[in-house]
Design a protein around this motif. Structure first.
Motif, PDB file in Angstrom:
ATOM      1  N   ALA A 172      -7.859 -63.701 -30.612  1.00 31.45           N
ATOM      2  CA  ALA A 172      -6.901 -63.654 -29.515  1.00 31.45           C
ATOM      3  C   ALA A 172      -7.596 -63.671 -28.162  1.00 31.45           C
ATOM      4  O   ALA A 172      -7.089 -64.241 -27.191  1.00 31.45           O
ATOM      5  CB  ALA A 172      -6.034 -62.399 -29.650  1.00 31.45           C
ATOM      6  N   LYS A 173      -8.801 -63.057 -28.096  1.00 31.04           N
ATOM      7  CA  LYS A 173      -9.514 -62.960 -26.824  1.00 31.04           C
ATOM      8  C   LYS A 173     -10.419 -64.167 -26.574  1.00 31.04           C
ATOM      9  O   LYS A 173     -10.477 -64.707 -25.482  1.00 31.04           O
ATOM     10  CB  LYS A 173     -10.354 -61.677 -26.787  1.00 31.04           C
ATOM     11  N   ASP A 174     -11.188 -64.529 -27.607  1.00 36.87           N
ATOM     12  CA  ASP A 174     -12.175 -65.614 -27.456  1.00 36.87           C
ATOM     13  C   ASP A 174     -12.463 -66.188 -28.846  1.00 36.87           C
ATOM     14  O   ASP A 174     -13.241 -65.616 -29.609  1.00 36.87           O
ATOM     15  CB  ASP A 174     -13.455 -65.066 -26.824  1.00 36.87           C
ATOM     16  N   SER A 175     -11.833 -67.302 -29.166  1.00 34.39           N
ATOM     17  CA  SER A 175     -11.949 -67.854 -30.521  1.00 34.39           C
ATOM     18  C   SER A 175     -13.380 -68.257 -30.867  1.00 34.39           C
ATOM     19  O   SER A 175     -13.790 -68.196 -32.020  1.00 34.39           O
ATOM     20  CB  SER A 175     -11.009 -69.059 -30.693  1.00 34.39           C
ATOM     21  N   ASP A 176     -14.159 -68.672 -29.852  1.00 38.04           N
ATOM     22  CA  ASP A 176     -15.560 -69.012 -30.118  1.00 38.04           C
ATOM     23  C   ASP A 176     -16.321 -67.792 -30.615  1.00 38.04           C
ATOM     24  O   ASP A 176     -17.153 -67.883 -31.527  1.00 38.04           O
ATOM     25  CB  ASP A 176     -16.233 -69.548 -28.850  1.00 38.04           C
ATOM     26  N   CYS A 177     -16.050 -66.649 -30.001  1.00 37.04           N
ATOM     27  CA  CYS A 177     -16.705 -65.405 -30.435  1.00 37.04           C
ATOM     28  C   CYS A 177     -16.274 -65.038 -31.852  1.00 37.04           C
ATOM     29  O   CYS A 177     -17.072 -64.505 -32.639  1.00 37.04           O
ATOM     30  CB  CYS A 177     -16.360 -64.263 -29.475  1.00 37.04           C
ATOM     31  N   ALA A 178     -15.015 -65.278 -32.175  1.00 31.52           N
ATOM     32  CA  ALA A 178     -14.523 -64.979 -33.530  1.00 31.52           C
ATOM     33  C   ALA A 178     -15.292 -65.785 -34.568  1.00 31.52           C
ATOM     34  O   ALA A 178     -15.749 -65.251 -35.592  1.00 31.52           O
ATOM     35  CB  ALA A 178     -13.025 -65.290 -33.626  1.00 31.52           C
ATOM     36  N   VAL A 179     -15.459 -67.087 -34.273  1.00 30.40           N
ATOM     37  CA  VAL A 179     -16.186 -67.957 -35.208  1.00 30.40           C
ATOM     38  C   VAL A 179     -17.651 -67.540 -35.293  1.00 30.40           C
ATOM     39  O   VAL A 179     -18.240 -67.472 -36.380  1.00 30.40           O
ATOM     40  CB  VAL A 179     -16.063 -69.430 -34.788  1.00 30.40           C
ATOM     41  N   GLY A 180     -18.251 -67.245 -34.132  1.00 25.87           N
ATOM     42  CA  GLY A 180     -19.655 -66.849 -34.117  1.00 25.87           C
ATOM     43  C   GLY A 180     -19.886 -65.567 -34.886  1.00 25.87           C
ATOM     44  O   GLY A 180     -20.857 -65.456 -35.662  1.00 25.87           O
ATOM     45  N   PHE A 181     -19.023 -64.565 -34.689  1.00 31.60           N
ATOM     46  CA  PHE A 181     -19.147 -63.285 -35.401  1.00 31.60           C
ATOM     47  C   PHE A 181     -18.959 -63.480 -36.908  1.00 31.60           C
ATOM     48  O   PHE A 181     -19.714 -62.934 -37.730  1.00 31.60           O
ATOM     49  CB  PHE A 181     -18.093 -62.315 -34.856  1.00 31.60           C
ATOM     50  N   PHE A 182     -17.975 -64.301 -37.285  1.00 30.72           N
ATOM     51  CA  PHE A 182     -17.719 -64.608 -38.707  1.00 30.72           C
ATOM     52  C   PHE A 182     -18.967 -65.200 -39.372  1.00 30.72           C
ATOM     53  O   PHE A 182     -19.396 -64.771 -40.444  1.00 30.72           O
ATOM     54  CB  PHE A 182     -16.548 -65.585 -38.787  1.00 30.72           C
ATOM     55  N   ASP A 183     -19.566 -66.174 -38.690  1.00 35.09           N
ATOM     56  CA  ASP A 183     -20.734 -66.852 -39.274  1.00 35.09           C
ATOM     57  C   ASP A 183     -21.955 -65.950 -39.331  1.00 35.09           C
ATOM     58  O   ASP A 183     -22.725 -65.992 -40.292  1.00 35.09           O
ATOM     59  CB  ASP A 183     -21.061 -68.121 -38.492  1.00 35.09           C
ATOM     60  N   LEU A 184     -22.150 -65.122 -38.306  1.00 33.23           N
ATOM     61  CA  LEU A 184     -23.301 -64.228 -38.303  1.00 33.23           C
ATOM     62  C   LEU A 184     -23.219 -63.211 -39.441  1.00 33.23           C
ATOM     63  O   LEU A 184     -24.214 -62.931 -40.114  1.00 33.23           O
ATOM     64  CB  LEU A 184     -23.409 -63.502 -36.960  1.00 33.23           C
ATOM     65  N   LEU A 185     -22.036 -62.664 -39.645  1.00 30.36           N
ATOM     66  CA  LEU A 185     -21.870 -61.713 -40.750  1.00 30.36           C
ATOM     67  C   LEU A 185     -22.138 -62.375 -42.095  1.00 30.36           C
ATOM     68  O   LEU A 185     -22.802 -61.815 -42.978  1.00 30.36           O
ATOM     69  CB  LEU A 185     -20.459 -61.124 -40.746  1.00 30.36           C
ATOM     70  N   ARG A 186     -21.610 -63.580 -42.255  1.00 29.00           N
ATOM     71  CA  ARG A 186     -21.750 -64.273 -43.536  1.00 29.00           C
ATOM     72  C   ARG A 186     -23.175 -64.773 -43.759  1.00 29.00           C
ATOM     73  O   ARG A 186     -23.767 -64.529 -44.820  1.00 29.00           O
ATOM     74  CB  ARG A 186     -20.780 -65.452 -43.584  1.00 29.00           C
ATOM     75  N   ASN A 187     -23.718 -65.443 -42.780  1.00 27.10           N
ATOM     76  CA  ASN A 187     -25.000 -66.123 -42.981  1.00 27.10           C
ATOM     77  C   ASN A 187     -26.202 -65.217 -42.788  1.00 27.10           C
ATOM     78  O   ASN A 187     -27.207 -65.373 -43.478  1.00 27.10           O
ATOM     79  CB  ASN A 187     -25.117 -67.330 -42.048  1.00 27.10           C
ATOM     80  N   GLU A 188     -26.124 -64.309 -41.850  1.00 28.83           N
ATOM     81  CA  GLU A 188     -27.278 -63.460 -41.565  1.00 28.83           C
ATOM     82  C   GLU A 188     -27.261 -62.161 -42.363  1.00 28.83           C
ATOM     83  O   GLU A 188     -28.318 -61.636 -42.713  1.00 28.83           O
ATOM     84  CB  GLU A 188     -27.334 -63.125 -40.064  1.00 28.83           C
ATOM     85  N   CYS A 189     -26.076 -61.642 -42.630  1.00 26.37           N
ATOM     86  CA  CYS A 189     -25.977 -60.329 -43.286  1.00 26.37           C
ATOM     87  C   CYS A 189     -25.477 -60.399 -44.721  1.00 26.37           C
ATOM     88  O   CYS A 189     -25.433 -59.387 -45.420  1.00 26.37           O
ATOM     89  CB  CYS A 189     -25.047 -59.414 -42.479  1.00 26.37           C
ATOM     90  N   ARG A 203     -12.744 -51.241 -31.622  1.00 27.16           N
ATOM     91  CA  ARG A 203     -12.525 -51.545 -30.211  1.00 27.16           C
ATOM     92  C   ARG A 203     -13.853 -51.783 -29.487  1.00 27.16           C
ATOM     93  O   ARG A 203     -13.995 -52.693 -28.683  1.00 27.16           O
ATOM     94  CB  ARG A 203     -11.756 -50.390 -29.568  1.00 27.16           C
ATOM     95  N   GLU A 204     -14.853 -50.923 -29.812  1.00 27.55           N
ATOM     96  CA  GLU A 204     -16.157 -51.045 -29.159  1.00 27.55           C
ATOM     97  C   GLU A 204     -16.859 -52.357 -29.560  1.00 27.55           C
ATOM     98  O   GLU A 204     -17.473 -53.026 -28.728  1.00 27.55           O
ATOM     99  CB  GLU A 204     -17.041 -49.852 -29.529  1.00 27.55           C
ATOM    100  N   ILE A 205     -16.761 -52.730 -30.860  1.00 26.38           N
ATOM    101  CA  ILE A 205     -17.396 -53.965 -31.322  1.00 26.38           C
ATOM    102  C   ILE A 205     -16.752 -55.175 -30.665  1.00 26.38           C
ATOM    103  O   ILE A 205     -17.443 -56.084 -30.191  1.00 26.38           O
ATOM    104  CB  ILE A 205     -17.314 -54.082 -32.858  1.00 26.38           C
ATOM    105  N   VAL A 206     -15.412 -55.177 -30.579  1.00 24.95           N
ATOM    106  CA  VAL A 206     -14.706 -56.296 -29.945  1.00 24.95           C
ATOM    107  C   VAL A 206     -15.112 -56.423 -28.483  1.00 24.95           C
ATOM    108  O   VAL A 206     -15.397 -57.522 -27.983  1.00 24.95           O
ATOM    109  CB  VAL A 206     -13.180 -56.129 -30.085  1.00 24.95           C
TER     110      VAL A 206
END
Length: 825
Positions: A89-106, A48-51
């Motif tokens: 559900a809240k902000d699809s742009d944020c979903a895509v951004g978070f997905f890519d950051l986890l994959r590409n940066e971490c 919840r806090e991360i979202v």
């Protein structure tokens, strides 16, 4: 909220190699200094806090916060799925951004659930290329056979989501593009069950993968039945498939049938048809379709011209290919880099490097820059004609311009360097290609191992063989045969046998080539017992011997003078269903020749002529046999018979007959044969002249030998050390020490390596004629050139000095003998 442009920028991050990391505590986070202890968050609170944090700050700012790193270190894959679903559900742009950051940066490996969530976001936004890349990455990681599980997940968890049909269609496309045809067909079946219409790119991709089989018609008929609008590539894929299946008439009929349709045949279809005909070598038929394009109002494009130019180059019709290039320009189409590369390759295929260079020069003059293909073509062309230096210069130029060599270029460079006995440079290239990310293959390693063995560096070859095995590149019979040959030629037979036995004990080989190498070596060493033992071993193992096996055995028996057993092997060859070769008969005939059995020679010749055409080597053996029997005129008649049968004698054949006439003291006939060689455009070799010079020295007039020798030298005909030594010995034997000395100095000046045997031959002959002063000249020459005395020379000199009463010279030579470690007593 992230803007769409920012969203696209995130999606273009390079995909890093994925590992099986489950995101627990990455070293990146562990290295950050800890804040004061805080109460541990429950998994639900953390999600919840991360979202909330990402929604408020955006992914880029939130991930720099230390609190995020602490929260993330405790998350598992399922919680990440939940975060991405909530963010969507809240902000699809944020979903895509978070997905890519986890994959590409971490380096986080997302689950299929998260990937499908993001896939639906991308599909809804119309980001087709990004969606395609994402699903392609997923199916590549999941692998072949994963379609049922992914289809079940997509149906159970995402069936009612917006853009679900697009994701299904793209999943089928991803499997097809990854050449996982069975998985693609499975997803296609699901599409039909769900009443989802596949897109034409997806249909085309599947049709392309099935174009080598009849199933392509099922896909094509389904396309027609579905009512989906075909693209210009649909028909061309089908035509290409028909051409690949050699169904040329059907391909033509299908192309022309479209004439009655609204669109008619298209340019792509004609190009595909022409390409199919060119690949089959039917360039004239391709040209007729090129002309037909105008009938349908379809002016050929640059690709059409390139297809025909390529077909003509492959067929060797370079002149016509150049004419089509000119025609291309007349019709307002500029030849591109592909056109010039095709022409360059055409000249290379015919070994016409000058023509290739002219094409490159024309290309540069027209402002067309050479690309990596051009450079690799040039490099390969230089390698193929053995121009290693130019190849290496071209490689340097390529690297300086930022071009990368391809595997084939490296392979040819390695081969060329090894052929030039520059194996160390070739090894450096091997490590260079690994450094730039290319993987050496079995062929490259085998070439290097063969090169090392030819240089006698067998131990290094074995080490390289072990190195390739550690890289999971396993040597084959060719690799092992190179090492085995190296051991046979450069080391002892016992070492070779040990290596061979190691392979045999591991049941690694059932290859007759390796047995043949060992059998041949035993035979050449005169160990026929060892050869026969290996022959029995291979038959016990059920390995079929080859004609080469029997040829080696026949050679071994002939060398051991066991001609009856050698003759019997001819029948054994036939029992194995094999046909004796020219080498088989010639080897056996040579054995009978050495025994002086002329009738057996002619009996074998008659038998041979019923099986295989005798070669010039065969006739040379027979001529040698006749000469041994003193039947010189018969040997000359046989020489004439060879010409009447269309078999051209070589230099060895003539040398054999010339030598026999020299020994018969018929120098006139010997020189007639020499002149006949010249008339027949056969260039006499240094062996020919050595035979003639020796014949004149021993059986003729020494003055004639001198005239011949100096005449040859004046005409810049290369003479060997043998010619000099023969003449020097003859002058010594005649007592002409002055001429002998002059010739000896000339021999040294020519750069020939002078051994103790050369000095010994001269000193012996001078001492026999009691020319001790002249002998001492050669002795001083010998010592000044740091050639040590041996006991034989000292003994000859001492005896000669004694015969002429030159006791002072005896006393002078004693210290030298002691210095060389000899007992003067």
């Amino acid at each position: 909220m992230l803007s769409p442009s920012h969203h696209r920028r995130i999606l273009k991050f390079p995909l890093k190699p994925l590992n099986s990391l489950i995101f627990t505590k990455p070293a990146f986070f562990a290295a950050v200094p800890a804040d004061p202890p805080q109460p541990p968050a429950t998994p639900h609170d953390a999600v919840r806090e991360i979202v909330a944090g990402i929604t408020a700050l955006g992914p880029a700012r939130f991930v720099t916060d230390h609190r995020f790193k602490t929260l993330l270190s405790g998350l598992d894959s399922g919680q990440v799925d939940g975060i991405i679903s909530d963010l969507r559900a809240k902000d699809s742009d944020c979903a895509v951004g978070f997905f890519d950051l986890l994959r590409n940066e971490c380096g986080f490996k997302h689950s299929s659930v998260s990937r499908f969530v993001i896939a639906h976001v991308l599909a809804g936004r119309g980001f087709v290329h990004e969606l395609r890349d994402l699903l392609h990455e997923m199916v590549r990681e999941e692998g072949s056979g994963s379609a049922p599980s992914l289809s079940e997940l997509l149906w159970n968890s995402f069936n009612d989501w917006d853009s679900n049909g697009v994701v299904w269609d793209m999943l089928a496309f991803a499997y097809s593009r990854s050449k996982m045809v069975h998985d693609a067909l499975y997803v296609f079946a699901k599409l039909k069950d769900l009443n989802i219409q596949a897109s034409i790119p997806t249909y085309n991709s599947l049709l392309h993968n099935l174009r080598d089989s009849d199933i392509m018609w099922d896909v094509y008929n389904e396309i027609k039945a579905s009512g989906v609008r075909e693209s210009e590539y649909t028909n061309s894929i089908l035509i290409d498939g028909l051409c690949r299946q050699s169904l040329i008439q059907e391909a033509v009929a299908f192309t022309l049938e479209s004439e009655g349709q609204q669109s008619g045949p298209c340019l792509v279809s004609f190009n595909t048809l022409m390409s199919g005909f060119c690949k089959m070598g039917l360039v004239d038929v391709a040209k007729s379709f090129f002309c037909m394009m105008y009938k349908y109002g379809l002016p050929p494009d640059a690709y059409s011209y390139n297809i025909l130019i390529h077909g003509l180059c492959i067929a060797g019709s370079l002149e016509e290919a150049l004419e089509f290039t000119s025609d291309m320009e007349k019709h307002g189409l500029e030849p591109d880099v592909i056109t010039y590369n095709i022409l360059t390759k055409g000249f290379f295929l015919l070994g016409m490097m000058n023509g290739a260079w002219k094409i490159i020069q024309r290309m540069i003059q027209r402002g067309v820059n050479p690309d990596i293909v051009t450079y690799n073509l040039l490099l390969c062309g230089h390698c193929q004609i053995g121009n290693v230096e130019e190849s290496l210069k071209l490689r340097e130029e390529m690297l300086s311009r930022g071009f990368q060599l391809i595997d084939t270029s490296y392979s040819l460079l390695l081969s060329s360097l090894c052929k030039s006995r520059r194996v160390d440079e070739a090894l450096c290239l091997l490590y260079e290609l690994e450094a730039v990310g290319l993987k050496p293959d079995l062929v490259m390693y085998s070439v290097l191992i063969h090169g090392l063995c030819k240089q006698g560096e067998v131990q290094r070859a074995i080490q390289l063989c072990q190195e390739m095995s550690l890289k999971r590149i396993f040597p084959n019979a060719f690799t092992h045969s190179a090492i085995l040959l190296g051991l046979c030629e450069k080391r002892s037979i016992s070492e070779a046998r040990m290596y061979f036995d190691t392979l045999t004990k591991k049941d690694f080989i059932d290859n007759i080539v390796l047995y043949n190498i060992m059998i041949d070596r035993y035979a050449k060493l005169g160990d026929i017992g060892g050869a026969v033992q290996l022959y029995k071993q291979l038959t016990e193992k059920g390995i079929t011997p080859s004609v080469v096996t029997f040829n080696s055995l026949i050679y071994g028996f002939c060398k051991s003078r066991k001609l009856t057993k050698a003759r019997r092997l001819l029948e054994t060859i036939k029992l194995h269903g094999l046909v004796p070769s020219v080498v088989t008969y010639t080897t056996l005939m040579n054995g009978f020749c050495e025994e002086g059995n002329t009738p057996a020679l002619f009996e074998l010749l008659r038998e041979m002529e019923e099986v295989v055409q005798p070669s010039h080597v065969t006739y040379t053996v027979i001529i040698k046999g006749l000469c041994k029997q003193g039947k010189l005129q018969e040997s000359v008649r046989l020489l004439d018979d060879m010409f009447s049968k269309g078999i051209n004698p070589d230099e060895v054949t003539y040398n054999t007959v010339i030598q026999c006439f020299c020994k018969a003291k018929d120098m006139k006939m010997a020189f007639q044969l020499h002149n006949e060689m010249l008339k027949r455009s056969l260039r006499p070799t240094h062996v020919t002249y050595n035979i003639l010079i020796n014949g004149l020295c021993v059986y003729g007039d020494l003055r004639d030998a001198d005239r011949l020798f100096f005449s040859l030298r004046d005409r810049n005909i290369e003479l060997t050390k043998v010619a000099y030594s023969t003449l020097i010995r003859a002058h010594c034997a005649k007592g002409d020490a002055r001429t002998a000395t002059m010739l000896f100095y000339q021999m040294i000046d020519m750069g020939f390596k002078i051994s103790i045997r050369d000095y010994s031959a001269v000193i012996n002959r001078l001492c026999k004629r009691c020319l001790t002063n002249e002998a001492k000249v050669f002795l001083r020459m010998m010592l000044s050139n740091k050639v040590s005395l041996d006991e034989q020379i000292c003994s000859v000199l001492v005896q000669a000095f004694g015969r002429v009463g030159d006791l002072n010279s005896v006393v002078e030579i004693l210290p030298t003998m002691i210095k060389c470690g000899m007992d003067p007593g």
